[in-house]
Design a protein around this motif. Structure first.
Motif: not given
Length: 350
Positions: A99-113, A152-165
């Motif tokens: 959710n975090i590293t994968g989104t970073y990769n998507m953003l960088e691949a999209a930015r380059k393209y 205000d995420p409360r779980s590892p899942y929601s925290a990882s999605k908040a990070s990606s946002d």
């Protein structure tokens, strides 16, 4: 429009793929085919000339660069994510990486393209997220999540999605990448992987097993039929204002106990028990999930006023459709029950 959809073999992603093809778009489905993915979800469009599939992991930057260069999409709809809260409690690492590293990769691949293509004005990066990033609401119905609600995420899942946002917003502000975000309420409907609440209840009921409800069943969720969500997502990627976030809700709040009782009543009518009893007799209350948020509720004013969208399916209509779909599609869900973790109580580690 040519859409690159990540996670297109998953529950929500496959609904987007099917609907996009139905609307005449071209779709490149990028999916790693992890445990919750199923290519049967998109079998109805697999032979369409406007559909292409790429098995690639969003954690693999080189693979993403190849996909962008090969298919040259007009827009990205980024849905690929680890999404099961209980699994995030037991194994948060996968959620951080995807959710975090994968989104970073998507953003960088999209930015380059996008940069290499001369920064075309038509390009969009649409990041699909969850209302769980906002945390938990009181049970006062006048209080709802808006796009301005503090995270205000409360779980590892929601925290990882908040990070990606946060990453998506940062790439929009820092690099000018044309981004738009959406945060949705709980989805349900056909092709829902059988570890989530609604399919668990349906399939356990049919098998004569207990119907487990966390705590006392008073936790409230806003339920959104998945095909309504797909319709909203395709509207946002085409007409959403750049840099904006849109909350997408079903306007269907129910407690977990109310939801399960509704499912039982539908099953009682559609598939009566041989002993004449009710499936509600199988309801059991189990130890609550750690950090279980009390209530989620979406205020959909922005997407309604700006884009003219609102849900078309009530929760009663949607649940009836969903139950009937599971009754009619045992050949889809039966093999998935053998996958790792399905049917087990997860998320009890503290």
């Amino acid at each position: 429009m040519k859409l690159l959809v990540t996670g297109g073999a998953g529950f929500i992603g496959s609904a987007v793929v099917r609907q996009a093809i139905g609307q005449g778009h071209s779709v490149v489905n990028v999916d790693a085919l992890t445990y919750a993915a199923c290519l049967d979800n998109v079998a109805s469009v697999a032979d369409n000339p406007n559909y292409a599939f790429e098995q690639a992991d969003i954690r693999d930057r080189a693979a993403l660069d190849r996909v962008f260069a090969t298919h040259k999409p007009d827009a990205v709809m980024h849905l690929a994510a680890e999404s099961h809260v209980d699994r995030s409690i037991d194994g948060p690492g996968d959620f951080i990486e995807t959710n975090i590293t994968g989104t970073y990769n998507m953003l960088e691949a999209a930015r380059k393209y996008w940069t290499d293509a001369g920064k075309p004005a038509r390009f969009r990066f649409h990041h699909i997220s969850t209302d769980e990033v906002y945390g938990s609401l009181p049970k006062d119905p006048s209080v709802m999540f808006t796009e301005d609600t503090a995270y205000d995420p409360r779980s590892p899942y929601s925290a990882s999605k908040a990070s990606s946002d946060h990453l998506v917003r940062a790439w929009g502000e820092t690099y000018g990448l044309p981004v738009v975000l959406t945060n949705c309420s709980n989805n349900y409907g056909p092709f829902h992987f059988p570890e989530k609440l609604i399919p668990v209840v349906i399939l356990n009921a049919l098998a004569g097993k207990d119907l487990p409800i966390y705590g006392d069943g008073s936790n409230i969720r806003d339920w959104l039929y998945v095909e309504d969500h797909a319709d909203a997502l395709l509207l946002v990627v085409q007409k959403g204002v750049l840099g904006r976030a849109y909350n997408i809700g079903g306007e269907n709040e129910r407690t977990n106990l109310e939801l399960v009782k509704t499912l039982c009543a539908i099953l009682d009518e559609k598939c009566p028990k041989q002993d004449g009893g009710s499936y509600a007799d199988q309801i059991t209350f189990v130890t609550d999930r750690p950090g279980h948020d009390a209530r989620y509720a979406i205020d959909p004013t922005r997407i309604r006023d700006e884009l003219g969208w609102r849900p078309s399916v009530t929760v009663e209509e949607g649940l009836e459709k969903t139950v009937q779909w599971y009754l009619d599609n045992e050949t889809w869900w039966k093999p998935l029950q053998a996958r790792q973790g399905v049917g087990q109580r997860l998320g009890v580690k503290t």
